[in-house]
Each structure stands twice: as structure tokens, then as C-alpha cells.
Design a protein around this motif. Structure first.
Motif, PDB file in Angstrom:
ATOM      1  N   ASP A 127      34.557 -19.174  -2.114  1.00 25.60           N
ATOM      2  CA  ASP A 127      34.981 -17.775  -2.032  1.00 25.60           C
ATOM      3  C   ASP A 127      36.303 -17.544  -2.757  1.00 25.60           C
ATOM      4  O   ASP A 127      36.739 -16.399  -2.907  1.00 25.60           O
ATOM      5  CB  ASP A 127      35.142 -17.342  -0.571  1.00 25.60           C
ATOM      6  CG  ASP A 127      33.839 -17.322   0.202  1.00 25.60           C
ATOM      7  OD1 ASP A 127      33.846 -17.728   1.379  1.00 25.60           O
ATOM      8  OD2 ASP A 127      32.810 -16.915  -0.380  1.00 25.60           O
ATOM      9  N   MET A 137      36.559 -10.825   6.100  1.00 27.14           N
ATOM     10  CA  MET A 137      35.981 -12.042   5.548  1.00 27.14           C
ATOM     11  C   MET A 137      36.101 -13.155   6.578  1.00 27.14           C
ATOM     12  O   MET A 137      37.207 -13.586   6.907  1.00 27.14           O
ATOM     13  CB  MET A 137      36.705 -12.434   4.257  1.00 27.14           C
ATOM     14  CG  MET A 137      36.859 -11.280   3.275  1.00 27.14           C
ATOM     15  SD  MET A 137      38.023 -11.619   1.945  1.00 27.14           S
ATOM     16  CE  MET A 137      37.126 -12.849   1.031  1.00 27.14           C
ATOM     17  N   VAL A 165      40.787 -20.432  -0.775  1.00 25.85           N
ATOM     18  CA  VAL A 165      40.263 -21.134   0.384  1.00 25.85           C
ATOM     19  C   VAL A 165      40.261 -22.627   0.090  1.00 25.85           C
ATOM     20  O   VAL A 165      39.622 -23.078  -0.861  1.00 25.85           O
ATOM     21  CB  VAL A 165      38.842 -20.666   0.734  1.00 25.85           C
ATOM     22  CG1 VAL A 165      38.368 -21.336   2.032  1.00 25.85           C
ATOM     23  CG2 VAL A 165      38.792 -19.154   0.867  1.00 25.85           C
ATOM     24  N   LEU A 191      35.204 -18.383   5.825  1.00 22.41           N
ATOM     25  CA  LEU A 191      35.471 -18.515   4.397  1.00 22.41           C
ATOM     26  C   LEU A 191      35.174 -19.927   3.903  1.00 22.41           C
ATOM     27  O   LEU A 191      35.363 -20.915   4.625  1.00 22.41           O
ATOM     28  CB  LEU A 191      36.914 -18.139   4.097  1.00 22.41           C
ATOM     29  CG  LEU A 191      37.167 -16.620   4.075  1.00 22.41           C
ATOM     30  CD1 LEU A 191      38.642 -16.311   4.253  1.00 22.41           C
ATOM     31  CD2 LEU A 191      36.645 -16.027   2.778  1.00 22.41           C
ATOM     32  N   SER A 238      39.618 -16.842   8.300  1.00 23.71           N
ATOM     33  CA  SER A 238      39.312 -15.426   8.083  1.00 23.71           C
ATOM     34  C   SER A 238      40.456 -14.715   7.395  1.00 23.71           C
ATOM     35  O   SER A 238      41.621 -15.116   7.529  1.00 23.71           O
ATOM     36  CB  SER A 238      39.038 -14.731   9.420  1.00 23.71           C
ATOM     37  OG  SER A 238      37.921 -15.284  10.082  1.00 23.71           O
ATOM     38  N   ARG A 242      28.778 -13.048   6.863  1.00 20.75           N
ATOM     39  CA  ARG A 242      30.160 -13.550   6.876  1.00 20.75           C
ATOM     40  C   ARG A 242      31.170 -12.445   6.574  1.00 20.75           C
ATOM     41  O   ARG A 242      32.259 -12.433   7.139  1.00 20.75           O
ATOM     42  CB  ARG A 242      30.326 -14.670   5.851  1.00 20.75           C
ATOM     43  CG  ARG A 242      29.450 -15.879   6.091  1.00 20.75           C
ATOM     44  CD  ARG A 242      29.861 -17.034   5.184  1.00 20.75           C
ATOM     45  NE  ARG A 242      29.737 -16.712   3.761  1.00 20.75           N
ATOM     46  CZ  ARG A 242      30.738 -16.831   2.881  1.00 20.75           C
ATOM     47  NH1 ARG A 242      31.917 -17.245   3.277  1.00 20.75           N
ATOM     48  NH2 ARG A 242      30.529 -16.549   1.607  1.00 20.75           N
ATOM     49  N   PHE A 243      30.841 -11.542   5.670  1.00 25.50           N
ATOM     50  CA  PHE A 243      31.755 -10.473   5.274  1.00 25.50           C
ATOM     51  C   PHE A 243      31.241  -9.146   5.805  1.00 25.50           C
ATOM     52  O   PHE A 243      30.030  -8.916   5.871  1.00 25.50           O
ATOM     53  CB  PHE A 243      31.849 -10.388   3.747  1.00 25.50           C
ATOM     54  CG  PHE A 243      32.512 -11.547   3.066  1.00 25.50           C
ATOM     55  CD1 PHE A 243      32.876 -12.692   3.759  1.00 25.50           C
ATOM     56  CD2 PHE A 243      32.775 -11.494   1.704  1.00 25.50           C
ATOM     57  CE1 PHE A 243      33.490 -13.760   3.114  1.00 25.50           C
ATOM     58  CE2 PHE A 243      33.387 -12.543   1.050  1.00 25.50           C
ATOM     59  CZ  PHE A 243      33.735 -13.687   1.753  1.00 25.50           C
TER      60      PHE A 243
END
Length: 121
Positions: free
Chosen positions: A90, A83, A119, A86, A17, A67-68
Motif C-alpha cells: 500500500d 485505511m 507501510v 495496511l 491504520s 480494508r479501506f
């Protein structure tokens, strides 16, 4: 002149995150105007991912839903993007934009310089 400034990017492993912040000193919240987060991966066009209206309405692209989370603190003229979960896809430069309409980049007058999110798998 409003100059948004992003922070909070970095490198994380997949599943991790990050919380992005964007301070926009001098920005005036007006009904009908939105603040948004855009992302741009190398070789790709800039695309909107999440947007929030002056009254708190939100819009998300399908690939970040669940997710966000976009939020704002009007007292601090600050926009956030939480976020979670991830994914390597992304990975991009994330930009804050203010004073436009929904997720249409051409409608925004004020842009930050971006913060990099990487990521790894």
C-alpha cells in the motif's frame, strides 16, 4: 478554482491504520460527479482505489475492499479514506481528486498535491 488539500499520511507498520483527509474548499457537489482517492507508487502509474458519488455511492478496487473505507462530509467539503490492515504494497503517494467520474483519472479536473503513506513490514 478548487484546490484539494490532503493530510493524514505517515509511516506505519504492516497491519496498522491511517485515516486520510482531503479538504476541497469551494467544491460543489453535483449529481453524477465523484470524488476519489488515487495512489501512485514509485515507477508506477497513478491508479484509482476508491470513489464516492455526490449521493453517497461508492466504488472500490478489489485489492482494498474490506480494508479501506471512503466517506465524505459535504458540510465540511471533506473527503476521507480510512485505511485498515495496511500492507507494505500500500506504500504510495495518495491523491485526492474531485469532480470526475468513478476511478478514471483523466476525467478529474481538481487534484491535491498528495500525502505519502509508507507501510513497513
Amino acid at each position: 478554482q478548487v484546490q484539494p488539500v490532503e493530510s493524514g499520511g505517515g509511516s506505519v507498520q504492516a497491519g496498522g491504520s491511517l485515516r486520510l483527509s482531503c479538504v476541497a474548499p469551494g467544491y460543489t457537489y453535483i449529481d453524477g460527479h465523484w470524488m476519489s482517492w488515487f495512489s501512485q507508487a514509485p515507477g508506477k502509474e497513478r491508479e484509482g482505489i476508491a470513489s464516492i458519488s455526490a449521493t453517497g455511492g461508492t466504488i472500490y478496487r478489489d485489492f482494498v475492499k474490506g480494508r479501506f473505507t471512503i466517506s465524505q462530509d459535504k458540510a465540511k467539503n471533506t473527503l476521507y479514506l480510512q485505511m485498515n490492515t495496511l500492507k507494505p504494497e500500500d506504500t504510495a503517494m495518495y491523491y485526492c481528486a474531485a469532480g470526475g467520474m468513478h476511478l478514471s483519472p483523466a476525467t478529474y479536473n481538481y487534484w491535491g498535491q498528495g500525502t505519502q503513506v509508507t507501510v513497513s513490514s
